[in-house]
Design a protein around this motif. Sequence first.
Motif, PDB file in Angstrom:
ATOM      1  N   ARG A   3       0.840  -1.207   0.000  1.00 25.88           N
ATOM      2  CA  ARG A   3       0.000   0.000   0.000  1.00 25.88           C
ATOM      3  C   ARG A   3       0.866   1.244   0.000  1.00 25.88           C
ATOM      4  NH1 ARG A   3      -4.134   1.060   3.948  1.00 25.88           N
ATOM      5  NH2 ARG A   3      -5.375   1.817   2.223  1.00 25.88           N
ATOM      6  N   ILE A   4       0.535   2.165  -0.899  1.00 28.06           N
ATOM      7  CA  ILE A   4       1.291   3.402  -1.038  1.00 28.06           C
ATOM      8  C   ILE A   4       0.358   4.580  -0.806  1.00 28.06           C
ATOM      9  CG2 ILE A   4       2.596   4.865  -2.642  1.00 28.06           C
ATOM     10  CD1 ILE A   4       3.439   2.255  -4.092  1.00 28.06           C
ATOM     11  N   LEU A   5       0.801   5.498   0.045  1.00 22.82           N
ATOM     12  CA  LEU A   5       0.098   6.765   0.227  1.00 22.82           C
ATOM     13  C   LEU A   5       0.845   7.799  -0.597  1.00 22.82           C
ATOM     14  CD1 LEU A   5      -2.055   8.543   1.509  1.00 22.82           C
ATOM     15  CD2 LEU A   5      -0.578   8.773   3.520  1.00 22.82           C
ATOM     16  N   ALA A  18      -0.235   7.669  -9.737  1.00 22.64           N
ATOM     17  CA  ALA A  18      -1.122   6.656  -9.161  1.00 22.64           C
ATOM     18  C   ALA A  18      -1.424   5.570 -10.187  1.00 22.64           C
ATOM     19  CB  ALA A  18      -2.414   7.304  -8.663  1.00 22.64           C
ATOM     20  N   ARG A  19      -1.727   5.976 -11.415  1.00 22.48           N
ATOM     21  CA  ARG A  19      -2.042   5.005 -12.470  1.00 22.48           C
ATOM     22  C   ARG A  19      -0.853   4.081 -12.732  1.00 22.48           C
ATOM     23  NH1 ARG A  19      -4.748   8.688 -15.359  1.00 22.48           N
ATOM     24  NH2 ARG A  19      -2.927   9.262 -16.544  1.00 22.48           N
ATOM     25  N   ALA A  20       0.346   4.659 -12.828  1.00 20.03           N
ATOM     26  CA  ALA A  20       1.538   3.847 -13.108  1.00 20.03           C
ATOM     27  C   ALA A  20       1.793   2.840 -11.988  1.00 20.03           C
ATOM     28  CB  ALA A  20       2.756   4.754 -13.276  1.00 20.03           C
ATOM     29  N   LEU A  21       1.639   3.271 -10.750  1.00 21.79           N
ATOM     30  CA  LEU A  21       1.876   2.373  -9.619  1.00 21.79           C
ATOM     31  C   LEU A  21       0.796   1.297  -9.524  1.00 21.79           C
ATOM     32  CD1 LEU A  21       3.057   5.091  -7.111  1.00 21.79           C
ATOM     33  CD2 LEU A  21       4.460   3.198  -7.986  1.00 21.79           C
ATOM     34  N   GLU A  22      -0.452   1.681  -9.776  1.00 19.10           N
ATOM     35  CA  GLU A  22      -1.545   0.684  -9.751  1.00 19.10           C
ATOM     36  C   GLU A  22      -1.342  -0.363 -10.840  1.00 19.10           C
ATOM     37  OE1 GLU A  22      -4.851   3.383  -9.960  1.00 19.10           O
ATOM     38  OE2 GLU A  22      -4.929   3.602  -7.772  1.00 19.10           O
ATOM     39  N   ARG A  23      -0.911   0.070 -12.016  1.00 23.84           N
ATOM     40  CA  ARG A  23      -0.648  -0.878 -13.107  1.00 23.84           C
ATOM     41  C   ARG A  23       0.476  -1.846 -12.743  1.00 23.84           C
ATOM     42  NH1 ARG A  23      -0.585   3.427 -17.393  1.00 23.84           N
ATOM     43  NH2 ARG A  23      -2.746   3.632 -17.991  1.00 23.84           N
ATOM     44  N   TYR A  26       0.477  -2.147  -7.243  1.00 26.49           N
ATOM     45  CA  TYR A  26       0.413  -1.539  -5.914  1.00 26.49           C
ATOM     46  C   TYR A  26      -0.968  -0.953  -5.661  1.00 26.49           C
ATOM     47  CZ  TYR A  26       5.465  -1.915  -6.254  1.00 26.49           C
ATOM     48  OH  TYR A  26       6.739  -2.404  -6.406  1.00 26.49           O
ATOM     49  N   GLU A  27      -1.360  -0.941  -4.399  1.00 23.57           N
ATOM     50  CA  GLU A  27      -2.596  -0.265  -4.009  1.00 23.57           C
ATOM     51  C   GLU A  27      -2.202   1.163  -3.644  1.00 23.57           C
ATOM     52  OE1 GLU A  27      -5.857  -0.232  -0.423  1.00 23.57           O
ATOM     53  OE2 GLU A  27      -4.830  -2.119  -0.849  1.00 23.57           O
ATOM     54  N   GLU A  44      -4.453   4.144   9.173  1.00 22.34           N
ATOM     55  CA  GLU A  44      -4.314   3.023   8.245  1.00 22.34           C
ATOM     56  C   GLU A  44      -2.842   2.630   8.114  1.00 22.34           C
ATOM     57  OE1 GLU A  44      -6.313   3.444   4.450  1.00 22.34           O
ATOM     58  OE2 GLU A  44      -7.601   5.013   5.273  1.00 22.34           O
ATOM     59  N   HIS A  45      -2.602   1.424   7.604  1.00 27.56           N
ATOM     60  CA  HIS A  45      -1.224   0.968   7.370  1.00 27.56           C
ATOM     61  C   HIS A  45      -0.831   1.261   5.922  1.00 27.56           C
ATOM     62  CE1 HIS A  45       2.366  -1.431   7.087  1.00 27.56           C
ATOM     63  NE2 HIS A  45       1.863  -1.958   5.991  1.00 27.56           N
ATOM     64  N   PHE A  46       0.336   1.874   5.757  1.00 32.33           N
ATOM     65  CA  PHE A  46       0.917   2.075   4.433  1.00 32.33           C
ATOM     66  C   PHE A  46       2.355   1.580   4.468  1.00 32.33           C
ATOM     67  CE2 PHE A  46      -2.493   5.161   4.587  1.00 32.33           C
ATOM     68  CZ  PHE A  46      -3.097   4.959   3.354  1.00 32.33           C
ATOM     69  N   ASP A  47       2.778   0.943   3.381  1.00 31.26           N
ATOM     70  CA  ASP A  47       4.149   0.462   3.275  1.00 31.26           C
ATOM     71  C   ASP A  47       5.086   1.582   2.827  1.00 31.26           C
ATOM     72  OD1 ASP A  47       3.687  -2.486   3.738  1.00 31.26           O
ATOM     73  OD2 ASP A  47       2.284  -2.086   2.100  1.00 31.26           O
TER      74      ASP A  47
END
Length: 125
Positions: A3-5, A18-23, A26-27, A44-47
């Motif tokens: 998970r990325i914030l 966001a689009r590049a990371l989701e592809r 990654y959430e 919330e937890h983020f990595d």
Amino acid sequence: MTRILLAEDEQAMREYLARALERSGYEVVSVDRGTEAVPLLESEHFDLLLTDIVMPEMDGIELARHCSKVSPQTEVMFITGFSGVALRAGESMPNAKILSKPFHLKDLVLEVERLFAKESFSELK
């Protein structure tokens, strides 16, 4: 799932990243300012916190400092277009990775993958 914030005040850049990371699997949770990221980090937890340094209300360095207090296990990566600001960020958060704009999306994804590959490698030791 990792998970990325993402905190980035520029809308087009935020959507692009966001689009590049989701592809890449990654959430991603995206916000447009540091003050919006704070309650998410606390609840919330983020990595990974991926943050622009120059933002209104609360800059990325201040956000990263807050993140290290409330969520010390969250990795931090800065993105910036200003080399002087990058230097200040490096002094404030020496373990954080800094990506200077402009960068290619594949470089961002590679840096994120490298960050988490390093962690899983150290867990195997």
